[in-house]
Motif scaffolding. Structure first.
Motif, mmCIF file in Angstrom:
data_model
loop_
_atom_site.group_PDB
_atom_site.id
_atom_site.type_symbol
_atom_site.label_atom_id
_atom_site.label_comp_id
_atom_site.label_asym_id
_atom_site.label_seq_id
_atom_site.Cartn_x
_atom_site.Cartn_y
_atom_site.Cartn_z
ATOM 1 N N ALA A 6 0.082 -29.405 4.363
ATOM 2 C CA ALA A 6 -1.018 -28.512 4.099
ATOM 3 C C ALA A 6 -0.304 -27.178 4.415
ATOM 4 C CB ALA A 6 -2.114 -28.835 5.040
ATOM 5 N N ASP A 7 0.163 -26.851 5.662
ATOM 6 C CA ASP A 7 0.725 -25.467 5.864
ATOM 7 C C ASP A 7 1.827 -25.079 5.020
ATOM 8 O OD1 ASP A 7 -1.219 -24.982 7.575
ATOM 9 O OD2 ASP A 7 -0.103 -25.723 9.133
ATOM 10 N N SER A 8 2.679 -26.044 4.131
ATOM 11 C CA SER A 8 3.786 -25.608 3.190
ATOM 12 C C SER A 8 2.902 -24.680 1.976
ATOM 13 C CB SER A 8 4.514 -26.645 2.570
ATOM 14 O OG SER A 8 5.087 -27.282 3.633
ATOM 15 N N ALA A 9 1.707 -25.205 1.829
ATOM 16 C CA ALA A 9 1.017 -24.345 0.579
ATOM 17 C C ALA A 9 0.318 -23.203 1.347
ATOM 18 C CB ALA A 9 -0.156 -25.411 0.007
ATOM 19 N N HIS A 10 -0.387 -23.411 2.472
ATOM 20 C CA HIS A 10 -1.049 -22.335 3.145
ATOM 21 C C HIS A 10 -0.372 -21.073 3.425
ATOM 22 C CE1 HIS A 10 -4.181 -25.296 4.971
ATOM 23 N NE2 HIS A 10 -4.204 -25.046 3.606
ATOM 24 N N GLU A 11 1.094 -21.432 3.672
ATOM 25 C CA GLU A 11 1.685 -20.072 4.081
ATOM 26 C C GLU A 11 2.010 -19.255 2.996
ATOM 27 O OE1 GLU A 11 5.521 -21.509 5.479
ATOM 28 O OE2 GLU A 11 6.360 -21.865 3.628
ATOM 29 N N GLN A 12 1.979 -19.897 1.692
ATOM 30 C CA GLN A 12 2.168 -19.038 0.214
ATOM 31 C C GLN A 12 0.840 -18.438 0.100
ATOM 32 O OE1 GLN A 12 5.038 -18.627 -1.500
ATOM 33 N NE2 GLN A 12 6.028 -20.070 -0.130
#
Ligand SMILES: [Fe+2]
Ligand SMILES: [Fe+2]
Length: 356
Positions: A298-304
């Motif tokens: 999830a956070d790989s997408a959230h960081e963008q």
């Protein structure tokens, strides 16, 4: 001006509230010093407080290292979240209490600006797009190797200690940043809501991240009761929590709120992978690692989304907020590093003592 609790209605209301409440919440935490003793007595037993003496106590504390200061501020902020079973909800907007909170916040914010000053200066003055500079900051910031230690060496007891420390925030994960939503408009608001929707389970209660962390705690034999471990949190971990509330609860600090949010999202995926490894290595059941597994993806997408569509887009719309966006990100990194460093130091001291 007389505060509302002088009306004598407070205890009637509190009794009714307790009777109606199905979920047993937490009690106001035990004070850790004179400031906390004063506020605890004020909130729970109607003990009158002289604001001038309270302010003098605030000024005498080092805000980043004093547990009395941080726990008192945490207690006051908590009135805006779950509250306490032994404190009337009407204290949330009591003017005298807010006045005291403001004096704690002034001291705390000054200390945070000092702590982050050099990082903010370097990032703001660097060349390039803000998104690139924020990614550069979060990937190059030197933090203590807590997650690597957990991955390879932490004992079961150390893992449990980390989970207890993290529980105070993670059982209400996302809530402080959610306060920023009504303070934004257009694209940044939409992007922040998109991330928060995931944090709150994307329509599935069992995927609510706070609930998943509660499942982690239960699977590890710990209490999943919100606030169960606040009494053992050091000042540094309480400061991590309080900075988020400070930024989220003040419109003027909305830049810092989203900058902090972006730093949280950008520094989560890799450590989460290592926490999964640590929990697995130590033999905890798979459900214990599910929360961290979720954050690897999830956070790989959230960081963008957080860096580009919230922070950079907000700075485009309101260029005057850029410095505070960087400030919020820098505070997240510095405070997380302080808390991680303290924990790691205590663990390596224990390791040394055991092997001596
Ligand atoms: Fe999350
Ligand atoms: Fe996230």
């Amino acid at each position: 001006m007389q505060p509302p609790h002088r009306s004598g209605e407070r205890f009637v209301d509190l009794t009714r509230r307790r009777a109606l409440r199905k979920v047993v919440g937490m009690q106001a935490p035990s004070p850790r010093g004179p400031l906390g003793t004063l506020v605890h007595g004020w909130l729970t037993r109607d003990v009158a407080v002289d604001l001038a003496s309270a302010r003098a106590l605030v000024a005498s504390h080092d805000p980043l290292t004093d547990p009395d200061f941080q726990l008192t501020l945490w207690t006051l902020y908590e009135l805006h979240y779950a509250g306490f079973d032994d404190v009337d909800d009407r204290w949330e907007w009591d003017p005298s209490l807010l006045e005291l909170r403001a004096s704690l916040e002034d001291v705390f914010e000054r200390a945070l600006r000092e702590l982050a000053a050099e990082t903010v200066r370097a990032t703001v003055s660097a060349d390039g797009a803000l998104a690139d500079r924020l990614f550069e900051l979060t990937t190059t910031f030197e933090a203590p190797p807590l997650s690597r230690y957990v991955q390879r060496r932490a004992t079961r007891e150390q893992m449990l200690e980390l989970l207890r420390h993290r529980s105070v925030y993670t059982l209400k994960e996302a809530d402080p940043h959610t306060f920023a939503i009504p303070r934004l408009t257009g694209g940044p608001k939409v992007a922040l809501v998109e991330v928060q929707y995931d944090e709150y389970g994307a329509g599935r209660a069992e995927r609510h991240h706070a609930r998943m962390f509660a499942d982690t705690l239960s699977a590890c034999g710990l209490s999943a009761q919100y606030g169960a471990y606040v009494d053992e949190l050091p000042a540094s971990s309480l400061a991590v929590n309080n900075a988020m509330s400070l930024f989220g609860l003040h419109r003027r600090l909305r830049g810092a709120a989203v900058g902090h949010f972006a730093a949280v999202e950008s520094t989560s995926a890799m450590p989460s992978r290592r926490y999964v490894d640590g929990l697995t290595r130590l033999g905890f059941p798979p459900v214990a690692a599910a929360y961290y597994d979720e954050h690897v993806v999830a956070d790989s997408a959230h960081e963008q989304l957080a860096v580009r569509d919230v922070c950079a887009a907000l700075a485009d719309a309101e260029p005057a907020l850029e410095t505070d966006i960087v400030f919020g990100a820098a505070v997240c990194l510095h405070l997380d590093a302080l808390a991680a460093g303290e924990l790691l130091d205590s663990w390596t001291e224990t390791d040394k003592a055991l092997t001596a």
